[in-house]
Design a protein around this motif. Structure first.
Motif, PDB file in Angstrom:
ATOM      1  N   VAL A 204       0.874  -1.547   0.009  1.00 59.60           N
ATOM      2  CA  VAL A 204      -0.355  -0.188   0.265  1.00 59.60           C
ATOM      3  C   VAL A 204       0.903   1.548   0.037  1.00 59.60           C
ATOM      4  O   VAL A 204       1.401   1.588   0.080  1.00 59.60           O
ATOM      5  CB  VAL A 204      -0.914   0.195   1.034  1.00 59.60           C
ATOM      6  N   ARG A 205       1.046   2.274  -1.215  1.00 62.05           N
ATOM      7  CA  ARG A 205       1.041   3.532  -1.116  1.00 62.05           C
ATOM      8  C   ARG A 205       0.363   3.714   0.382  1.00 62.05           C
ATOM      9  O   ARG A 205      -0.667   4.810   0.051  1.00 62.05           O
ATOM     10  CB  ARG A 205       1.090   3.977  -2.082  1.00 62.05           C
ATOM     11  N   TYR A 206       1.430   4.699   1.120  1.00 54.96           N
ATOM     12  CA  TYR A 206       0.935   5.906   1.865  1.00 54.96           C
ATOM     13  C   TYR A 206       1.217   7.163   1.828  1.00 54.96           C
ATOM     14  O   TYR A 206       2.998   7.549   1.465  1.00 54.96           O
ATOM     15  CB  TYR A 206       0.825   5.082   2.805  1.00 54.96           C
ATOM     16  N   LEU A 207       0.394   8.431   1.588  1.00 61.35           N
ATOM     17  CA  LEU A 207       1.233   9.496   1.240  1.00 61.35           C
ATOM     18  C   LEU A 207       1.556  10.159   2.700  1.00 61.35           C
ATOM     19  O   LEU A 207      -0.032  10.999   3.014  1.00 61.35           O
ATOM     20  CB  LEU A 207      -0.108  10.415   0.538  1.00 61.35           C
ATOM     21  N   LEU A 208       2.022  10.791   2.910  1.00 61.66           N
ATOM     22  CA  LEU A 208       2.492  11.361   4.168  1.00 61.66           C
ATOM     23  C   LEU A 208       2.167  12.735   4.215  1.00 61.66           C
ATOM     24  O   LEU A 208       3.485  13.530   3.378  1.00 61.66           O
ATOM     25  CB  LEU A 208       3.808  11.125   5.135  1.00 61.66           C
ATOM     26  N   GLY A 209       1.842  13.346   5.202  1.00 65.11           N
ATOM     27  CA  GLY A 209       1.439  14.648   4.871  1.00 65.11           C
ATOM     28  C   GLY A 209       2.473  15.139   5.658  1.00 65.11           C
ATOM     29  O   GLY A 209       3.440  15.175   6.497  1.00 65.11           O
ATOM     30  N   PRO A 210       2.467  16.519   5.912  1.00 65.59           N
ATOM     31  CA  PRO A 210       3.336  17.862   6.565  1.00 65.59           C
ATOM     32  C   PRO A 210       2.746  17.538   7.547  1.00 65.59           C
ATOM     33  O   PRO A 210       1.889  17.394   7.878  1.00 65.59           O
ATOM     34  CB  PRO A 210       3.577  19.161   5.785  1.00 65.59           C
ATOM     35  N   GLY A 211       4.098  17.924   8.573  1.00 63.70           N
ATOM     36  CA  GLY A 211       3.485  18.305  10.155  1.00 63.70           C
ATOM     37  C   GLY A 211       4.621  17.540  11.129  1.00 63.70           C
ATOM     38  O   GLY A 211       5.110  16.988  10.535  1.00 63.70           O
ATOM     39  N   GLY A 212       4.407  18.321  12.235  1.00 65.70           N
ATOM     40  CA  GLY A 212       5.728  17.315  12.873  1.00 65.70           C
ATOM     41  C   GLY A 212       5.219  16.060  13.400  1.00 65.70           C
ATOM     42  O   GLY A 212       6.086  15.286  13.344  1.00 65.70           O
ATOM     43  N   THR A 213       3.711  15.960  13.549  1.00 69.01           N
ATOM     44  CA  THR A 213       3.498  14.147  14.068  1.00 69.01           C
ATOM     45  C   THR A 213       3.824  13.432  12.193  1.00 69.01           C
ATOM     46  O   THR A 213       4.331  12.320  13.156  1.00 69.01           O
ATOM     47  CB  THR A 213       2.344  13.934  14.435  1.00 69.01           C
ATOM     48  N   MET A 214       3.824  13.632  11.079  1.00 70.04           N
ATOM     49  CA  MET A 214       3.388  13.472  10.312  1.00 70.04           C
ATOM     50  C   MET A 214       5.801  13.262  10.158  1.00 70.04           C
ATOM     51  O   MET A 214       6.147  11.864   9.521  1.00 70.04           O
ATOM     52  CB  MET A 214       3.571  13.735   9.425  1.00 70.04           C
ATOM     53  N   ALA A 215       5.986  13.859  10.570  1.00 69.76           N
ATOM     54  CA  ALA A 215       7.815  14.123  10.690  1.00 69.76           C
ATOM     55  C   ALA A 215       8.270  12.599  11.965  1.00 69.76           C
ATOM     56  O   ALA A 215       9.255  12.313  11.293  1.00 69.76           O
ATOM     57  CB  ALA A 215       8.086  15.648  11.111  1.00 69.76           C
ATOM     58  N   GLU A 216       7.640  12.390  12.587  1.00 71.94           N
ATOM     59  CA  GLU A 216       7.460  11.454  13.913  1.00 71.94           C
ATOM     60  C   GLU A 216       7.492  10.208  13.382  1.00 71.94           C
ATOM     61  O   GLU A 216       7.780   9.505  13.134  1.00 71.94           O
ATOM     62  CB  GLU A 216       6.490  11.884  15.000  1.00 71.94           C
ATOM     63  N   LEU A 217       6.328  10.143  11.769  1.00 74.54           N
ATOM     64  CA  LEU A 217       5.720   8.755  12.329  1.00 74.54           C
ATOM     65  C   LEU A 217       7.081   8.349  11.016  1.00 74.54           C
ATOM     66  O   LEU A 217       6.691   7.659  10.737  1.00 74.54           O
ATOM     67  CB  LEU A 217       4.421   8.685  10.644  1.00 74.54           C
ATOM     68  N   ALA A 218       7.072   9.512   9.895  1.00 70.78           N
ATOM     69  CA  ALA A 218       8.231   9.050   9.431  1.00 70.78           C
ATOM     70  C   ALA A 218      10.003   8.464   9.772  1.00 70.78           C
ATOM     71  O   ALA A 218      10.075   7.601   9.926  1.00 70.78           O
ATOM     72  CB  ALA A 218       8.791  10.255   8.216  1.00 70.78           C
ATOM     73  N   ARG A 219      10.302   8.817  10.655  1.00 78.26           N
ATOM     74  CA  ARG A 219      11.026   7.575  11.798  1.00 78.26           C
ATOM     75  C   ARG A 219      10.883   7.303  12.107  1.00 78.26           C
ATOM     76  O   ARG A 219      12.269   6.239  12.369  1.00 78.26           O
ATOM     77  CB  ARG A 219      11.923   8.965  13.364  1.00 78.26           C
ATOM     78  N   GLN A 220       9.096   6.723  12.949  1.00 79.85           N
ATOM     79  CA  GLN A 220       9.353   5.380  13.247  1.00 79.85           C
ATOM     80  C   GLN A 220       8.974   4.439  12.482  1.00 79.85           C
ATOM     81  O   GLN A 220       9.047   3.320  12.155  1.00 79.85           O
ATOM     82  CB  GLN A 220       7.821   5.325  13.747  1.00 79.85           C
ATOM     83  N   LEU A 221       8.806   5.162  10.513  1.00 83.34           N
ATOM     84  CA  LEU A 221       9.304   3.582   9.754  1.00 83.34           C
ATOM     85  C   LEU A 221      11.100   4.275   9.593  1.00 83.34           C
ATOM     86  O   LEU A 221      10.045   2.977   8.248  1.00 83.34           O
ATOM     87  CB  LEU A 221       8.563   4.434   8.194  1.00 83.34           C
ATOM     88  N   GLY A 222      11.544   5.004   9.887  1.00 82.43           N
ATOM     89  CA  GLY A 222      12.835   4.578   8.977  1.00 82.43           C
ATOM     90  C   GLY A 222      12.380   5.083   7.922  1.00 82.43           C
ATOM     91  O   GLY A 222      14.553   4.486   7.187  1.00 82.43           O
ATOM     92  N   VAL A 223      12.179   6.632   8.076  1.00 79.55           N
ATOM     93  CA  VAL A 223      12.881   7.065   6.279  1.00 79.55           C
ATOM     94  C   VAL A 223      12.741   8.321   6.602  1.00 79.55           C
ATOM     95  O   VAL A 223      12.739   9.445   7.668  1.00 79.55           O
ATOM     96  CB  VAL A 223      10.908   6.801   5.783  1.00 79.55           C
ATOM     97  N   VAL A 224      13.422   9.423   5.447  1.00 78.98           N
ATOM     98  CA  VAL A 224      14.068  10.566   6.277  1.00 78.98           C
ATOM     99  C   VAL A 224      12.637  11.496   5.489  1.00 78.98           C
ATOM    100  O   VAL A 224      12.450  10.977   3.684  1.00 78.98           O
ATOM    101  CB  VAL A 224      14.545  11.284   5.220  1.00 78.98           C
ATOM    102  N   GLY A 225      11.717  12.086   5.996  1.00 80.60           N
ATOM    103  CA  GLY A 225      10.295  13.207   5.290  1.00 80.60           C
ATOM    104  C   GLY A 225      10.831  14.196   5.259  1.00 80.60           C
ATOM    105  O   GLY A 225      11.793  14.479   5.537  1.00 80.60           O
ATOM    106  N   THR A 226      10.035  14.834   3.444  1.00 83.16           N
ATOM    107  CA  THR A 226      10.163  16.117   3.295  1.00 83.16           C
ATOM    108  C   THR A 226       9.492  17.184   4.054  1.00 83.16           C
ATOM    109  O   THR A 226       8.684  17.045   3.942  1.00 83.16           O
ATOM    110  CB  THR A 226      10.016  16.344   1.957  1.00 83.16           C
ATOM    111  N   PRO A 227      10.345  17.769   4.332  1.00 82.30           N
ATOM    112  CA  PRO A 227      10.046  19.115   5.376  1.00 82.30           C
ATOM    113  C   PRO A 227       8.912  20.139   4.799  1.00 82.30           C
ATOM    114  O   PRO A 227       8.333  20.422   3.677  1.00 82.30           O
ATOM    115  CB  PRO A 227      11.298  19.773   5.727  1.00 82.30           C
ATOM    116  N   LEU A 228       8.123  19.703   5.472  1.00 84.23           N
ATOM    117  CA  LEU A 228       6.317  20.141   5.301  1.00 84.23           C
ATOM    118  C   LEU A 228       5.542  20.160   3.235  1.00 84.23           C
ATOM    119  O   LEU A 228       5.179  20.634   2.910  1.00 84.23           O
ATOM    120  CB  LEU A 228       6.785  21.396   5.152  1.00 84.23           C
ATOM    121  N   GLY A 229       6.557  18.800   3.310  1.00 82.79           N
ATOM    122  CA  GLY A 229       5.831  18.237   1.737  1.00 82.79           C
ATOM    123  C   GLY A 229       5.121  16.908   2.352  1.00 82.79           C
ATOM    124  O   GLY A 229       4.626  16.595   3.394  1.00 82.79           O
TER     125      GLY A 229
END
Length: 398
Positions: free
Chosen positions: A240-265
């Motif tokens: 499943v493709r997950y489209l991770l939105g912006p925000g601090g909670t989403m940044a933490e979710l990216a960290r939990q997934l072991g990936v580097v999220g785009t700031p505010l993207g």
């Protein structure tokens, strides 16, 4: 008398995934990535509500795309009192000059279509030294059309702005002095978010029609953010493709997934890796066409928006393409408590899509906790009688 000033390029960077629209270079990049300005259409949507109540209303405005076009599209009479030197390349100075001109022409309420940057330009126009011949300072109200809208000077939707303006023409509403906040977009793109105060505007107030100031998540809530993000990460399914939105909670979710999220993207994550970083609306559509997908969003603190503020890449077309049950919502419970009973909001620009999202949504708040929380679509709610509350909702922990 009502006035309208439109920033023609407001919001063009949102669907393009550029976290803002300031600057000619950004606007050029946004167009190349499929970004389309939406301010004029949203201004016209607001004025159609005015036209329903006051079909003979005359609107003070600026020429062409700075307001005249939207007034005529709404079926109202435009009295053009300002014309930019170059209609194709208007800038902040034009917005300030147009607002000052409609003020001097007798406006008592200035509607402006744009984002926080446009609000700054409006506040700059409200200077008695610069406009000494004008009468009392008019009220101002933003039609939300930008990418970032941290300031509490905007209505919660275009139709809500129109409802307030229509009410104003019948009987001026009480005014609240509200902050004009903005951030430097270059710093924003580097995830450095520090809103600054640039002025105050007198804004017509009616409960539930104007948005609150965006509130940051307190540092003391970090553990709760981690718990909510970890719980959401545990729900991710293979393929499943997950489209991770912006925000601090989403940044933490990216960290939990072991990936580097785009700031505010908005990033697309598939099977534990980012397959598209900082995606535009067009790129998200391409990803969705390849298989099952869901959008993952958080709640904007203090405001309650899920869609339509800072994540315009997740457009109405994208939400529609995701099919039934398109959203996973993740937020620490304190964000819901801080809304003090106000509902979550969606403002995709498509009333039909917004209405489909309205009702109740499950918000993941921790490892074994979630809340069923009400969601309101302001574009539909704005047509309710003014004494019908739209701000109250139930909070149910599970």
């Amino acid at each position: 008398m009502l006035a309208l000033v439109v920033n023609p390029v407001a919001g063009v960077g949102g669907p393009a995934g550029l976290a803002g629209s300031d600057g000619v270079g950004v606007q050029r990049d946004a167009a190349a990535r499929g970004g389309v300005a939406r301010a004029a259409a949203r201004a016209a949507a607001a004025l159609r509500v005015v036209a329903d109540a006051h079909p003979q209303a005359e609107i003070l405005t600026a020429a062409g795309s700075m307001g005249e076009d939207a007034v005529r599209a709404a079926g109202l009479v435009a009295r053009v009192v300002y014309a930019p030197i170059d209609a194709d390349t208007t800038d902040a100075a034009d917005t300030t000059a147009a607002v000052r001109t409609v003020w001097e022409a007798g406006a008592t309420l200035v509607l402006f279509a744009g984002g926080d940057g446009t609000a700054r330009d409006v506040a700059a126009a409200f200077s008695r030294d610069e406009a000494s011949t004008a009468s009392a300072e008019p009220a101002a109200l933003g039609i939300p059309s930008g990418v970032k809208m941290y300031s509490p000077v905007f209505a919660i939707s275009p139709r809500a702005a129109g409802a307030l303006a229509a009410a104003w023409l019948s009987d001026p509403l009480p005014l609240h002095e509200q902050e004009v906040l903005d951030i430097d977009e270059e710093q924003l793109r580097r995830a450095h978010v520090e809103p600054r105060l640039f002025g105050m505007l007198p804004v017509p107030y009616r409960p539930g029609r104007t948005q609150a100031r965006k509130a940051a998540t307190p540092a003391g809530e970090h553990a709760a953010v981690v718990a909510a993000a970890r719980a959401a990460a545990s729900l991710f399914c293979p393929g499943v493709r997950y489209l991770l939105g912006p925000g601090g909670t989403m940044a933490e979710l990216a960290r939990q997934l072991g990936v580097v999220g785009t700031p505010l993207g908005v990033d697309v994550v598939l099977d534990g890796r980012v397959v598209r970083a900082g995606a535009s609306e067009r790129e998200l559509r391409e990803e969705i066409s390849r298989g099952s997908a869901k959008a993952v969003v958080t709640v904007i603190g203090g405001q309650g928006f899920l869609l339509g503020r800072g994540n315009q890449q997740l457009s109405a077309d994208i939400i529609r393409a995701l099919g039934p049950d398109p959203l996973i919502v993740v937020a620490p419970e304190q964000k819901l408590i801080d809304l003090q009973g106000r509902p979550l909001l969606v403002d995709t620009g498509d009333a039909e899509v917004d209405a489909a999202l309205a009702g109740f949504v499950r918000v993941i708040t921790g490892a074994s906790s979630a809340s069923i929380y009400p969601v309101v679509a302001p574009e539909a709610a704005a047509t309710r009688p003014h004494n019908t509350p739209i701000t109250e909702g139930a909070l149910h922990a599970t």
